[in-house]
Scaffold this motif. Structure first.
Motif, PDB file in Angstrom:
ATOM      1  N   ALA A  46       0.859  -1.187   0.000  1.00 47.97           N
ATOM      2  CA  ALA A  46       0.000   0.000   0.000  1.00 47.97           C
ATOM      3  C   ALA A  46       0.893   1.233   0.000  1.00 47.97           C
ATOM      4  N   ALA A  60      -4.739   2.656   5.498  1.00 52.88           N
ATOM      5  CA  ALA A  60      -3.791   1.533   5.517  1.00 52.88           C
ATOM      6  C   ALA A  60      -3.659   0.966   6.936  1.00 52.88           C
ATOM      7  N   TYR A  83       1.902  -7.414   4.892  1.00 55.58           N
ATOM      8  CA  TYR A  83       1.388  -6.123   4.393  1.00 55.58           C
ATOM      9  C   TYR A  83       2.444  -5.038   4.590  1.00 55.58           C
ATOM     10  N   VAL A  85       3.439  -1.070   4.006  1.00 50.81           N
ATOM     11  CA  VAL A  85       2.885   0.264   3.719  1.00 50.81           C
ATOM     12  C   VAL A  85       4.032   1.252   3.568  1.00 50.81           C
ATOM     13  N   ASP A 114      -4.787   1.603   0.080  1.00 53.71           N
ATOM     14  CA  ASP A 114      -3.945   2.796   0.103  1.00 53.71           C
ATOM     15  C   ASP A 114      -4.741   4.086  -0.062  1.00 53.71           C
ATOM     16  N   GLY A 323     -10.504   1.513   4.346  1.00 56.31           N
ATOM     17  CA  GLY A 323      -9.359   0.604   4.391  1.00 56.31           C
ATOM     18  C   GLY A 323      -9.776  -0.780   4.835  1.00 56.31           C
TER      19      GLY A 323
END
Lengths: 415, 287
Positions: A46, A60, A83, A85, A114, A323
Motif C-alpha cells: 500500500a 492503511a 502487508y 505500507v 492505500d 481501508g
C-alpha cells in the motif's frame, strides 16, 4: 437488505449490547478459526500520503489491522498476509519509487487499502504494465477512477459533489449552485466540472469559484462565492477549511440567502461541535460510507477489529472504514484461490472478478468492474449538523454523474 | 471594483499590522527578527480556546493568551537569545525559526493539527454594516488595538528610561553596553512586550482566520512583509504596510485570474517595496 433497513435492524441489537454494558462483539475476519497462519507469506502493499500537507495513513492502518486479524484466524488458507505500507510524502517521484519498490523488490501481488494523493497519477502506468491491481481505500484524483487496474472503494470527491448538489436541488430547492474549490491542479476541473456537467443535464446553473488555499482571508473568499446570490454554495474542501468558511458565512449572515453544503471530506465527528448551534440543520454533507457511529454489523466489526488489532491512536474515520473494506474484499477474493497457486496473475484475475461485495458500510454492493472507469461506489447518504452530532437525512441516493452513463448501463444489464 | 473586499481586507490587515509591530519592537531593541511570533500567537490562542471550552470567562482567556505568548517569548529572550547575541543577525533570525518549529510541534502534540476548532470572542456577536459587509467588533478592535499599540510603544520609546535604553541599543548596541545599559534586561523587556503583542495578534487571528497551529504559525509571513514595509524600524510604516497588504489581498478576490494567488500578495508587495526603496537609497548614496 438495504443499507437503511440494515442499520435499523442492527440498531436494536446494538442498543441491547450498549445497555447491557457489553463491549464490541469479537472481531470476525477471514476464516475466523482462531488459528495463526504459518505458511509462506503473501506480499501485499500500500502507498499512503502520510507526511506532507496532511496525514492520510488511516486507511492503511485499518487494512493492516484487518490483515493482522486474518493472520490470527487461519490466514489465506494457511498463508499469512505480509502487508507493507510505504509513505510517498505527497510527492509523485517518491510515490513512483514506492510503487517500483513494492512491485519489483517486494514482489507484491496487489496494492490494497492505500490512499495517496499523487499515487494514482504517478503509478497507473506501472500497475498496468506489471499487471498489478490496486484497490485504494480512497481515491481522490481523476486517475484513481479512470485507470484499468485501479478501483477505489470510495465514491470520490466528484461524485460526492454531485450527490450533495442533487440534495441541494431536490431537497433545498436550489436552482443555482456555486462550486467553491481550492486552486489545486486538476481538482477544479475534476470536481466542479462534474457538477457543471450534471447541472447542464438538470437545468441547474452551476458556476465555479476557485481560491488560494493558503490565503487566510476566508471572509473575502466566502463573499466572492456568494456574490451572485446563488441558492447554494458547495464547499469541496476538508473540515478545517470548512469550519473557517462556515464561520465567515455566519459572521456575514450569508445563510439567510444561501444554503451551504459540503462533500464527504467535511464529514468528521468533531465538526458539528465546532459550528453548532448556529449551523444546526443548516449545513449538510454527502457521505460516501456509513456514519461512523453506525450500528450495522460490519461497521461494528470494523470498530472491533480496530480495537483489537489497531492502535488506540489510529483514527476511526471514513478513510479507516474504507481501508477495512478494501482489506476485507481482497481477503474474500484471495480465499477463493488455491493457496499453492497464489501469484500476481491469479490475484489480479481474482480481484478484478470481485462482484457483489456487500457491507452495511456501503449503500450498494461493491465490485471491481470492467474497462477503464471504475466507480462502483456512487451512492451515498446525506447528514446534517444537529447539535454536537450529525443526523442522517433520507435514504441512499445515486450521484447521477453523466460520466457514469456506461457504468449505470452495465449495472442495469447485469441485474 | 467590489469595495466589499476592501472592508474585509482591512480587518485582517489590522492584525497583520499588529503582528508587524510586534516584530519591529523587538528588532529595534535587540536586532533580532523573531520568526516565532506566529507560533507564540498560536500558542496563546490555543490556551485561550482551552479556557473558553472549559467555560472560563472570556476575559481570563484573553489575558491567558497574552500572558502565555509573552512568557514564551520572554523565556526564549532571557535564556536562549543571549547565547546567540554575538552571532550574525541572520543566525539569530533562523534560530527563532527553530523556536517556532518547536512550539509548532508542542501544539501538535497537545491540541492536534487537524481537529477543527473555533475560537469565538464576545466581540464577534455585534457588528456594523459597511458597504454590505458586516464588520464585527472583533475587526474594529483589531484596528483600534493596532493603532493604540503603536501609540503605547511610541510613548514607551520616547517617554521612559527603558525606551531611551532601547533606542540607544538600536542606534549602537556596543556603545550602549559601554555606557552601562543592561542589554540583557532591555532585551528581555523587548521580548516580553513583543510576545504580549504576538499573543493579542494570535488571539485575533485565531478568531478571524482559523484556529490551527500551522496556519497561525506561518502567518508570520505577512507580518514580516508589513514590518519590511516599515523598514523594520518605523511603527507607523508597519501599520500602513499591514493595512495595505490586507486590503490588497482582499481586493484581489474580485479578480478571478489573480484570486487563486492571493497569498503571494505579501511577498510581492514587500519585494516591490524593497526593490524600489533599495534603488532610491542607492541613488541617494551615489548622489
Amino acid at each position: 437488505m438495504s443499507f437503511r433497513s440494515g442499520v435499523s435492524a442492527f440498531a436494536v441489537a446494538a442498543a441491547a449490547v450498549v445497555f447491557s454494558g457489553g463491549a464490541h462483539a469479537a472481531p470476525n475476519c477471514g476464516l475466523a478459526n482462531g488459528k495463526k497462519a504459518d505458511g509462506a507469506p503473501i506480499p501485499i502493499g500500500a502507498i499512503v500520503s502520510a507526511t506532507g500537507l496532511d496525514d492520510f495513513s488511516s486507511s492503511a492502518k485499518a487494512a493492516s489491522a484487518y490483515f493482522k486479524c486474518v493472520n490470527d484466524n487461519g490466514g489465506i488458507n494457511g498463508r499469512p498476509v505480509e502487508y507493507t505500507v510505504l509513505d510517498d510524502q505527497w510527492r509523485p517521484d517518491v510515490s513512483a519509487q514506492a510503487a517500483a519498490s513494492l512491485i519489483k523488490d517486494k514482489k507484491v501481488v496487489a496494492l490494497v487499502g492505500d490512499m495517496s494523493i499523487p499515487g494514482c497519477g504517478a503509478n497507473a502506468a506501472i500497475y498496468k504494465a506489471e499487471g498489478v491491481v490496486d484497490i485504494p481505500a480512497v481515491g481522490v484524483v481523476r486517475e484513481c477512477f479512470n485507470s484499468p487496474n485501479i478501483a477505489p472503494i470510495n465514491a470520490g470527491p466528484r461524485l460526492s459533489a454531485i450527490g450533495i448538489s442533487r440534495f441541494a436541488v431536490e431537497k433545498l430547492n436550489a436552482k443555482s449552485l456555486v462550486c467553491l474549490t481550492p486552486k489545486i491542479p486538476g481538482a477544479a476541473e475534476w470536481i466542479c466540472g462534474g457538477m457543471e456537467a450534471w447541472g447542464k443535464l438538470r437545468n441547474v446553473k452551476v458556476s465555479t469559484v476557485t481560491f488560494d488555499p493558503a490565503s487566510p482571508d476566508m471572509t473575502s473568499i466566502i463573499l466572492q462565492a456568494a456574490a451572485g446570490s446563488p441558492d447554494a454554495v458547495v464547499l469541496t474542501f476538508s473540515k478545517g477549511t470548512v469550519v473557517a468558511a462556515l464561520v465567515a458565512a455566519e459572521q456575514q449572515g450569508l445563510d439567510k440567502k444561501t444554503k451551504f453544503v459540503g462533500l464527504a471530506s467535511s464529514y468528521a465527528l468533531d465538526l458539528p461541535q465546532a459550528v453548532s448551534p448556529y449551523w444546526d440543520g443548516k449545513y449538510h454533507v454527502n457521505l460516501e460510507f456509513a456514519p461512523l457511529d453506525s450500528a450495522g454489523a460490519d461497521a461494528q466489526n470494523w470498530r472491533s477489529i480496530m480495537d483489537k488489532y489497531g492502535s488506540a491512536n489510529d483514527p476511526r474515520d471514513n478513510f479507516s472504514e474504507a481501508g477495512y473494506l478494501a482489506a476485507k474484499a481482497t481477503t474474500q477474493a484471495l480465499l477463493s484461490l488455491d493457496p499453492g497457486k497464489i501469484d500476481r496473475a491469479a490475484v489480479t484475475t481474482a480481484l478484478k472478478s470481485i462482484k457483489d461485495f456487500k457491507s452495511d458500510i456501503l449503500c450498494k454492493p461493491w465490485y471491481f468492474g470492467e474497462g477503464a472507469r471504475h466507480n462502483a461506489n456512487h451512492s451515498g447518504l446525506t447528514a446534517e449538523v444537529a447539535g454536537d452530532k450529525w443526523k442522517i437525512i433520507g435514504e441512499c441516493v445515486d450521484a447521477d454523474d453523466p460520466e457514469l452513463t456506461e457504468i449505470f448501463a452495465a449495472e442495469k444489464a447485469a441485474k | 471594483m467590489n469595495l466589499q473586499f476592501l472592508v474585509s481586507g482591512l480587518g485582517l490587515g489590522s492584525v497583520y499590522a499588529l503582528s508587524g509591530v510586534s516584530l519591529v519592537v523587538l528588532y529595534r531593541a535587540s536586532g533580532t527578527l523573531n520568526f516565532a511570533i506566529g507560533a507564540l500567537g498560536a500558542l496563546g490562542a490555543h490556551c485561550a480556546w482551552t479556557l473558553l471550552s472549559l467555560k472560563y470567562p472570556a476575559f481570563l482567556a484573553i489575558v491567558a493568551s497574552v500572558v502565555v505568548a509573552a512568557a514564551g517569548s520572554f523565556l526564549y529572550g532571557r535564556f536562549v537569545a543571549p547565547a546567540l547575541s554575538h552571532r550574525d543577525r541572520s543566525v539569530r533570525a533562523v534560530s527563532t525559526l527553530g523556536f517556532a518549529l518547536v512550539l509548532l510541534g508542542v501544539m501538535g502534540l497537545v491540541w492536534g493539527e487537524t481537529i477543527p476548532r473555533r475560537l469565538t470572542l464576545p466581540t464577534d456577536a455585534a457588528y456594523v454594516e459597511l458597504l454590505s459587509v458586516r464588520v464585527t467588533y472583533t475587526r474594529i478592535v483589531a484596528l483600534g488595538l493596532a493603532l493604540a499599540t503603536v501609540g503605547a510603544i511610541a510613548l514607551l520609546l520616547f517617554g521612559t528610561r527603558i525606551g531611551l535604553a532601547m533606542r540607544s541599543l538600536a542606534s549602537d548596541r556596543e556603545l550602549g553596553g559601554i555606557l552601562g545599559i543592561n542589554t540583557t534586561r532591555v532585551d528581555s523587556i523587548a521580548w516580553l512586550i513583543s510576545g504580549a503583542i504576538a499573543g493579542a495578534s494570535g488571539l485575533l487571528l485565531g478568531d478571524l482566520v482559523r484556529l490551527q497551529p500551522s496556519f497561525l504559525t506561518f502567518l508570520v509571513i505577512p507580518a514580516v512583509a508589513a514590518a519590511l514595509l516599515g523598514g523594520l524600524t518605523s511603527l507607523g510604516g508597519t501599520i500602513v504596510g499591514g493595512l495595505v497588504i490586507g486590503v490588497v489581498e482582499g481586493m484581489l478576490t474580485s479578480f478571478p485570474e489573480l484570486a487563486s494567488y492571493r497569498s503571494a500578495a505579501p511577498f510581492l508587495i514587500a519585494l516591490l517595496f524593497v526593490a524600489v526603496a533599495g534603488r532610491s537609497h542607492s541613488l541617494r548614496t551615489s548622489q
